[in-house]
Design a protein around this motif. Structure first.
Motif, PDB file in Angstrom:
ATOM      1  N   MET A  33      45.963  54.940  19.284  1.00  0.00           N
ATOM      2  CA  MET A  33      46.620  54.189  20.901  1.00  0.00           C
ATOM      3  C   MET A  33      47.619  53.453  20.818  1.00  0.00           C
ATOM      4  O   MET A  33      48.195  53.066  21.625  1.00  0.00           O
ATOM      5  CB  MET A  33      44.677  53.662  21.544  1.00  0.00           C
ATOM      6  N   ASP A  34      47.656  52.089  19.733  1.00  0.00           N
ATOM      7  CA  ASP A  34      49.041  51.457  19.699  1.00  0.00           C
ATOM      8  C   ASP A  34      49.864  52.205  19.324  1.00  0.00           C
ATOM      9  O   ASP A  34      50.903  51.821  19.940  1.00  0.00           O
ATOM     10  CB  ASP A  34      48.548  50.915  17.831  1.00  0.00           C
ATOM     11  N   MET A  35      50.581  53.530  18.471  1.00  0.00           N
ATOM     12  CA  MET A  35      51.400  54.232  18.641  1.00  0.00           C
ATOM     13  C   MET A  35      51.968  54.548  20.352  1.00  0.00           C
ATOM     14  O   MET A  35      52.673  54.521  20.678  1.00  0.00           O
ATOM     15  CB  MET A  35      51.341  54.912  18.170  1.00  0.00           C
ATOM     16  N   ASP A  86      54.557  52.711  22.830  1.00  0.00           N
ATOM     17  CA  ASP A  86      55.904  54.892  23.130  1.00  0.00           C
ATOM     18  C   ASP A  86      56.259  54.236  24.748  1.00  0.00           C
ATOM     19  O   ASP A  86      56.918  54.066  25.472  1.00  0.00           O
ATOM     20  CB  ASP A  86      55.361  56.149  22.719  1.00  0.00           C
ATOM     21  N   ALA A  87      55.037  54.204  25.273  1.00  0.00           N
ATOM     22  CA  ALA A  87      54.860  53.880  26.679  1.00  0.00           C
ATOM     23  C   ALA A  87      55.379  52.834  27.432  1.00  0.00           C
ATOM     24  O   ALA A  87      56.253  52.624  28.371  1.00  0.00           O
ATOM     25  CB  ALA A  87      53.252  54.278  27.654  1.00  0.00           C
ATOM     26  N   ASP A  88      55.522  51.942  26.490  1.00  0.00           N
ATOM     27  CA  ASP A  88      56.060  50.506  26.589  1.00  0.00           C
ATOM     28  C   ASP A  88      57.266  50.178  26.898  1.00  0.00           C
ATOM     29  O   ASP A  88      58.283  49.362  27.973  1.00  0.00           O
ATOM     30  CB  ASP A  88      55.335  49.456  25.768  1.00  0.00           C
ATOM     31  N   ALA A  96      42.639  56.899  27.278  1.00  0.00           N
ATOM     32  CA  ALA A  96      41.843  58.201  27.983  1.00  0.00           C
ATOM     33  C   ALA A  96      42.812  59.427  27.021  1.00  0.00           C
ATOM     34  O   ALA A  96      41.539  60.364  26.774  1.00  0.00           O
ATOM     35  CB  ALA A  96      41.089  58.418  29.503  1.00  0.00           C
ATOM     36  N   TYR A  97      44.007  59.526  27.480  1.00  0.00           N
ATOM     37  CA  TYR A  97      44.276  60.776  26.868  1.00  0.00           C
ATOM     38  C   TYR A  97      44.298  60.468  25.467  1.00  0.00           C
ATOM     39  O   TYR A  97      44.476  61.591  24.522  1.00  0.00           O
ATOM     40  CB  TYR A  97      45.897  60.666  27.562  1.00  0.00           C
ATOM     41  N   ALA A  98      44.799  59.395  24.503  1.00  0.00           N
ATOM     42  CA  ALA A  98      44.982  59.297  23.281  1.00  0.00           C
ATOM     43  C   ALA A  98      43.703  59.637  22.699  1.00  0.00           C
ATOM     44  O   ALA A  98      43.696  60.375  21.498  1.00  0.00           O
ATOM     45  CB  ALA A  98      44.821  57.806  22.865  1.00  0.00           C
ATOM     46  N   LEU A  99      42.320  58.951  23.534  1.00  0.00           N
ATOM     47  CA  LEU A  99      40.832  59.596  23.147  1.00  0.00           C
ATOM     48  C   LEU A  99      41.400  60.991  22.694  1.00  0.00           C
ATOM     49  O   LEU A  99      40.732  61.877  21.701  1.00  0.00           O
ATOM     50  CB  LEU A  99      40.126  58.918  23.829  1.00  0.00           C
TER      51      LEU A  99
END
Length: 343
Positions: free
Chosen positions: A198-200, A204-206, A268-271
């Motif tokens: 999730m952190d990765m 990337d989103a930031d 949610a997508y990362a999960l």
């Protein structure tokens, strides 16, 4: 190492006794927990104190909060006396091997067999028999126990007090916790946990969130498609194809279809990706699982690209061959044959 082996072996009857009595650790055998009647128990002011080891409570029957050297030695040597069946002050190999049998030890599901336990005891016996006499003499058995007492008796007054033993037990717990953490860190080398994934993905989103509002618009997300033209676009797929691929990903993440990706949707997508990748369901992603996931994603992308690319133009039909005409004879040309003047 020798001292540790002997201490573990001599402590076996004590552990068995604690299990059969059903008393919790730190509670004297046969005595219920002391609680004043008719009084409310005050909530603890701080962290619970480190519990005393059962052997300390069993030795300190007078509740003085201390254990003398002689009492500690007598308590620890009880197993030696039990094994010394003929009371000659030494233990033979035959007597020592009794530790592999009930009541000292018994078969456990998944545990070592009786023969395995005996083999381990034979090796331990050789280590404890310092003078190679074929016996563990009383002095040989007492030496590691005296050494253990010295470790507990930090102020060298020949008694172990509650503060001393609590401090040592606290240090032991801290060391065991550090060892467990180190072992877990070694085990997790190269593994990715859910929070790390999730952190990765958040980082990337930031990078795409140019206005730093915590959300990603379609226009911002299209930056992931790369340059539309110029030298940096050389060797890439056509820009229209890249845009379509990026927007497919965007729509997969944008679960409420409002044209914006927010952090709950990213989470949610990362999960979802994590659960699909974690094939062995151990809550970690190893390199093999990541590789398989990436290969599957690459195969899906190739199928999408095939559908998006325009079909190749059919080859042009070949032109019909023109018939060849014989050249007309030139006017005034000499007849064929030998040159004139040679006849």
């Amino acid at each position: 190492m020798r001292a540790i082996i002997l201490l573990c072996l001599l402590a076996l009857p004590v552990a068995a006794h604690a299990q059969t009595t059903g008393q919790p650790a730190g509670q004297p055998t046969g005595q219920p927990p002391s609680q004043p009647t008719g009084q409310a128990t005050a909530p603890p002011a701080g962290p619970a104190p480190i519990p005393l080891p059962p052997w300390f409570i069993e030795i300190d029957t007078a509740k003085k909060g201390e254990v003398a050297r002689a009492d500690f030695l007598k308590y620890r040597m009880k197993s030696f006396d039990d094994l010394d069946l003929n009371k000659d002050g030494k233990i033979s190999l035959e007597e020592f091997l009794k530790l592999a049998e009930p009541p000292h030890s018994s078969d456990q599901p998944g545990g070592p067999s009786l023969e395995d336990r005996r083999n381990r005891l034979r090796a331990a016996f050789q280590n404890l028999d310092l003078n190679s006499s074929g016996f563990i003499e009383r002095a040989e058995a007492e030496a590691p126990i005296q050494s253990e007492f010295n470790q507990f008796d930090t102020d060298r007054d020949n008694k172990i007090t509650e503060p001393e033993i609590r401090l040592i037990m606290q240090r032991l717990q801290q060391r065991q916790m550090a060892e467990r953490q180190q072992a877990e860190a070694e085990r997790r080398k190269g593994l990715v946990a859910l929070n790390e994934l999730m952190d990765m993905q958040m980082r990337d989103a930031d990078k795409l969130d140019k206005n730093n509002d915590g959300k990603i618009s379609q226009q911002e997300y299209l930056l992931a498609a790369g340059p539309a033209d110029g030298a940096q676009s050389e060797g890439l797929l056509p820009y229209d194809i890249r845009k379509k691929l990026v927007m497919i990903k965007f729509n997969d993440i944008d679960s409420n279809k409002d044209g914006i990706i927010d952090r709950p949707e990213l989470t949610a997508y990362a999960l979802k990706e994590f659960l699909e990748t974690d094939l062995n369901k151990d809550r970690f992603l190893d390199q093999e699982e990541v590789k398989k996931f990436q290969e599957a994603e690459a195969a899906k992308t190739q199928e999408l690209i095939k559908k998006m690319m325009p079909p190749p133009a059919p080859p042009a039909p070949p032109k019909p061959a023109q018939p060849q005409r014989a050249p007309a004879p030139q006017q005034g040309a000499p007849p064929t044959g030998l040159p004139q003047g040679t006849r």
